[in-house]
Design a protein around this motif. Structure first.
Motif, mmCIF file in Angstrom:
data_model
loop_
_atom_site.group_PDB
_atom_site.id
_atom_site.type_symbol
_atom_site.label_atom_id
_atom_site.label_comp_id
_atom_site.label_asym_id
_atom_site.label_seq_id
_atom_site.Cartn_x
_atom_site.Cartn_y
_atom_site.Cartn_z
ATOM 1 N N ILE A 297 -63.007 -64.061 31.544
ATOM 2 C CA ILE A 297 -62.905 -65.431 31.041
ATOM 3 C C ILE A 297 -61.687 -65.595 30.136
ATOM 4 C CG2 ILE A 297 -65.387 -65.811 31.193
ATOM 5 C CD1 ILE A 297 -65.552 -65.425 28.169
ATOM 6 N N VAL A 298 -60.865 -64.537 30.023
ATOM 7 C CA VAL A 298 -59.654 -64.601 29.193
ATOM 8 C C VAL A 298 -58.540 -63.843 29.904
ATOM 9 C CG1 VAL A 298 -60.915 -64.775 27.008
ATOM 10 C CG2 VAL A 298 -60.269 -62.510 27.897
ATOM 11 N N LEU A 320 -53.762 -50.682 36.319
ATOM 12 C CA LEU A 320 -54.005 -51.659 37.390
ATOM 13 C C LEU A 320 -53.590 -53.047 36.918
ATOM 14 C CD1 LEU A 320 -57.701 -50.676 38.265
ATOM 15 C CD2 LEU A 320 -55.649 -49.879 39.465
ATOM 16 N N VAL A 321 -53.459 -53.946 37.889
ATOM 17 C CA VAL A 321 -53.245 -55.367 37.601
ATOM 18 C C VAL A 321 -54.215 -56.160 38.478
ATOM 19 C CG1 VAL A 321 -51.656 -57.308 37.660
ATOM 20 C CG2 VAL A 321 -50.814 -55.032 37.023
ATOM 21 N N SER A 322 -54.984 -57.107 37.870
ATOM 22 C CA SER A 322 -55.929 -57.956 38.626
ATOM 23 C C SER A 322 -55.602 -59.412 38.359
ATOM 24 C CB SER A 322 -57.377 -57.663 38.214
ATOM 25 O OG SER A 322 -58.273 -58.483 38.948
ATOM 26 N N HIS A 323 -55.142 -60.087 39.414
ATOM 27 C CA HIS A 323 -54.845 -61.504 39.308
ATOM 28 C C HIS A 323 -55.988 -62.325 39.931
ATOM 29 C CE1 HIS A 323 -50.904 -60.821 37.745
ATOM 30 N NE2 HIS A 323 -50.485 -60.165 38.840
ATOM 31 N N VAL A 337 -56.657 -48.913 31.280
ATOM 32 C CA VAL A 337 -56.911 -50.347 31.176
ATOM 33 C C VAL A 337 -56.233 -51.028 32.363
ATOM 34 C CG1 VAL A 337 -57.089 -50.330 28.651
ATOM 35 C CG2 VAL A 337 -54.871 -50.793 29.736
ATOM 36 N N ALA A 338 -56.716 -52.241 32.674
ATOM 37 C CA ALA A 338 -56.138 -53.036 33.775
ATOM 38 C C ALA A 338 -55.757 -54.404 33.238
ATOM 39 C CB ALA A 338 -57.130 -53.181 34.924
ATOM 40 N N ARG A 339 -54.489 -54.764 33.406
ATOM 41 C CA ARG A 339 -54.104 -56.113 32.985
ATOM 42 C C ARG A 339 -54.819 -57.125 33.907
ATOM 43 N NH1 ARG A 339 -48.938 -56.002 33.777
ATOM 44 N NH2 ARG A 339 -48.619 -57.652 35.318
ATOM 45 N N ILE A 340 -55.386 -58.175 33.314
ATOM 46 C CA ILE A 340 -56.226 -59.104 34.076
ATOM 47 C C ILE A 340 -55.971 -60.539 33.605
ATOM 48 C CG2 ILE A 340 -58.230 -58.980 32.523
ATOM 49 C CD1 ILE A 340 -60.031 -58.931 35.053
ATOM 50 N N THR A 341 -56.034 -61.486 34.523
ATOM 51 C CA THR A 341 -55.861 -62.907 34.185
ATOM 52 C C THR A 341 -57.194 -63.625 34.214
ATOM 53 O OG1 THR A 341 -55.399 -63.443 36.495
ATOM 54 C CG2 THR A 341 -53.509 -62.970 35.091
ATOM 55 N N MET A 355 -59.102 -59.289 24.753
ATOM 56 C CA MET A 355 -58.164 -60.412 24.760
ATOM 57 C C MET A 355 -56.743 -59.911 24.508
ATOM 58 S SD MET A 355 -60.310 -63.191 22.529
ATOM 59 C CE MET A 355 -58.991 -64.399 22.645
ATOM 60 N N VAL A 356 -55.788 -60.551 25.170
ATOM 61 C CA VAL A 356 -54.395 -60.157 24.993
ATOM 62 C C VAL A 356 -53.974 -60.291 23.535
ATOM 63 C CG1 VAL A 356 -53.428 -62.435 25.490
ATOM 64 C CG2 VAL A 356 -52.072 -60.398 25.986
#
Length: 677
Positions: A297-298, A320-323, A337-341, A355-356
């Motif tokens: 949600i963030v 990882l990256v999850s868009h 950790v995985a960067r996520i949108t 949260m970023v």
């Protein structure tokens, strides 16, 4: 079939109706005659429609008269005129064993009292074996008049034709026969059109008290309870000088509309942009969960909680990256950790999202395009934090919308349906409305050039079409029809093939060319439920229903609202009477315009004889109350009184004026005005 009732059949002879049964108007009209003045002695066992063919006519009559249990009576309708295709008398006459000229004379005499053109018919009557056969005209009006003129005599004839002995039947003389039939000497001449027919219990079951004999025939209904409009063929000299219809209160008229409005029709429709304004006829359950996957949600970083259950801050590699787009994401391991949108699915193995704002970049890739390591500044992350779980918005199988709820133009309901993958819903079908103007003096509003003497631009039709469409109903422009009975009848018949409700304006007053009411009653076999309302404007407003058949042959009814010709009257009556009926057919609740209390911003004069629906402008003020001001002169022909009008003040019938500051009911036609300062 009921064993104690006489059995009858109705045979309609018509090329048109044989191809399209929905065009027939005679069968329902004749059924009503049997039910209405038949003293409960008749059952219409069979109905059939055949073309103008001698062989087809004879085949039907023989199948009903020559069988093991022959019917008591067969009535035909149509094909008795002088046209070359009219062959009913030629088909029926050879089948008869005995002719009945007295019945023919009675039918002709009854119709002749209405119009001399009745003599242009060639009726036949007689007995085939044990079945009585009568031929009636093809028009619903003529067929009704002919059958009404003789129906009370026919049980006696049918009983004799079936083989009963005459002597016991005639015991007691003519007076007893008349009493049994519910007629009197000379009384049959009063029956044309059914306006004076009396409904009696059968005298054999109506014993007088204390006298040992039969009670005298007694009428149980009043002719004034069954008003009927002018006969167009009577000419202006013989037209009514006052309306035969009682003056109803508005509430009584609305009750009649509600009682006689067809039930909503349920249909399945796709979930698309045409759904706005529809009302659900069944509950809708979610076909899938929302969200269908665990989502962030963030914007931030998805993490895997350690076995200890406590997440420690520190520097972590970005693995990882999850868009928020479709794709496959590999499993996240502890210590990564995985960067996520926002809205993107959590990688398998992830338990929470940081949260970023709670991170800083520590190291990037050599090309400077990607993050390589980030530092998480907090150790207070809990499992499930910043995660939207599967079904947390909607669970599969949940009821998301209920029967009776509407799909509003705001769009929230549509969005909810779309979110769970609903492709089809059951809704109440919105009726299609046809709008028609009547009058030879009416010309299109956009006709160029000056008007000739007597011409009037058609204001009502475009105004009513606009009003209908503003309430999200489909409106069909039926144009302008002439003040000629035949033209009006044909236009209405054609219109009912493509619309559910017809709105007409004009032609409902007492002039010799006001033909709406007689056309509805006498030509279409319709029922006028009211023809006058105690209100201003709109007194001659008329509501009627017409019997029809749908494409499957099922008997249905459709509605006609005949509104006054004056523009302001027509618009007021659309909102007061037509809109509630349209809402009811579409399943919309509550029906009609919303009612609110408003404060008068000025004195408003009342009418001492009739309640008035006064056009007004309503706005909210700083005190939170609604204030109403008149739009000016309220003459029924003044369409300008609707300029800026967004409400109708419901003014009582009284002398004098309601004063500024008094409260009155108002029906809101549109959005409230801007805040008054």
């Amino acid at each position: 079939m009921s064993n104690n009732k006489l059995q009858a059949a109705i045979l309609v002879v018509s090329e048109t109706a044989s191809r399209d049964h929905s065009t027939d108007r005679c069968i329902p009209v004749l059924r009503d005659v049997f039910d209405g003045i038949g003293n409960g002695q008749w059952e219409v066992a069979f109905t059939e429609i055949v073309p103008d063919s001698v062989l087809d006519i004879q085949k039907s009559i023989q199948s009903w008269a020559d069988c093991q249990k022959p019917l008591n009576l067969i009535v035909t309708s149509g094909g008795t005129g002088f046209a070359t295709k009219d062959v009913t008398p030629e088909a029926v006459s050879p089948l008869l064993d005995r002719h009945a000229p007295g019945l023919v004379h009675g039918m002709l005499a009854s119709s002749y009292s209405v119009t001399p053109f009745a003599l242009m018919a060639r009726p036949v009557a007689g007995v085939r074996k044990k079945t009585l056969v009568l031929t009636l005209p093809g028009s619903p009006k003529g067929a009704k008049e002919n059958l009404e003129s003789v129906l009370k005599l026919l049980p006696h004839a049918c009983i004799q034709a079936a083989g009963a002995e005459s002597r016991p039947l005639h015991a007691g003389g003519v007076k007893k026969l008349e009493a049994d039939a519910g007629v009197s000497s000379g009384g049959m001449g009063e029956v044309p059109g059914g306006e004076h027919s009396h409904h009696h219990s059968h005298p054999r079951h109506d014993h007088s008290h204390g006298h040992g004999g039969h009670s005298a025939p007694r009428a149980h209904t009043k002719q004034e309870d069954r008003p009927q409009s002018n006969d167009p063929s009577a000419g202006p000299a013989r037209r009514y000088r006052s309306s035969p219809y009682p003056m109803l209160a508005v509430i009584d008229a609305l009750n009649l509309i509600s009682e006689n409005t067809p039930e909503p029709v349920v249909q399945k429709v796709p979930v698309d942009l045409d759904l706005s304004g529809a009302v659900l006829a069944k509950d809708v359950k979610a076909a899938e969960s929302v969200p269908a996957f665990r989502a962030s949600i963030v914007d931030g970083y998805a993490v895997k909680m350690p076995h200890s259950g406590r997440f420690a801050g520190g520097v972590y590699p970005v693995a990882l990256v999850s868009h928020a787009q479709p794709g496959t994401v590999k499993e996240l391991k502890e210590g990564e950790v995985a960067r996520i949108t926002t809205g993107a699915p959590l990688p398998p193995g992830a338990d929470a999202v940081v949260m970023v704002e709670d991170t800083v970049l520590k190291r990037q890739t050599e090309d400077g395009e990607e993050e390589k390591e980030v530092e998480i500044l907090t150790g207070k992350i809990q499992a499930g934090e910043n995660v939207r779980e599967v079904g947390s918005d909607v669970n599969e199988g949940d009821t998301i919308l209920k029967k009776g709820e509407g799909i509003t133009v705001v769009g929230g309901e549509f969005g909810l349906l779309a979110s769970v993958g609903t492709s089809e819903v059951s809704v109440y079908r919105r009726p299609v409305i046809g709008v028609l103007s009547t009058g030879d003096e009416i010309i299109p509003h956009d006709k160029r050039g000056p008007l000739r003497l007597g011409e009037v631009r058609d204001t009502n039709r475009p105004t009513l079409l606009t009003a209908v469409r503003s309430h999200i109903f489909e409106a069909v422009d039926l144009g302008i029809v002439s003040d000629k009975p035949g033209a009006l009848e044909q236009t209405l018949r054609d219109a009912f093939r493509k619309v559910d409700v017809i709105i007409t304006s004009g032609g409902v007053s007492m002039g010799e060319l006001d033909l709406l009411k007689p056309t509805i009653e006498r030509s279409l076999g319709g029922t006028i439920h009211f023809g006058r309302v105690n209100m201003k404007p709109g007194k001659p407003t008329t509501f009627a229903t017409v019997p029809l058949k749908d494409d499957s042959g099922k008997r249905i009814t459709k509605s006609i609202f005949s509104l006054p010709g004056n523009p302001a009257s027509a618009v007021v009556c659309f909102h007061v009477f037509v809109l509630p009926s349209l809402h009811q057919q579409a399943g919309i609740r509550p029906v009609g315009l919303p009612k609110v209390k408003v404060v008068l911003d000025e004195d408003v004069r009342m009418d001492r004889q009739r309640p008035e629906y006064h056009r007004a402008f309503v706005a909210a003020k700083d005190d939170g109350l609604l204030y109403a001001s008149s739009t000016g002169g309220q003459r029924s022909s003044r369409i300008g009184s609707f300029k800026r009008a967004n409400a109708l003040l419901v003014m009582p019938a009284r002398d004098g004026s309601m004063k500024k500051g008094e409260r009155v009911d108002a029906l809101l036609m549109g959005k409230l005005g801007e805040l008054a300062r």
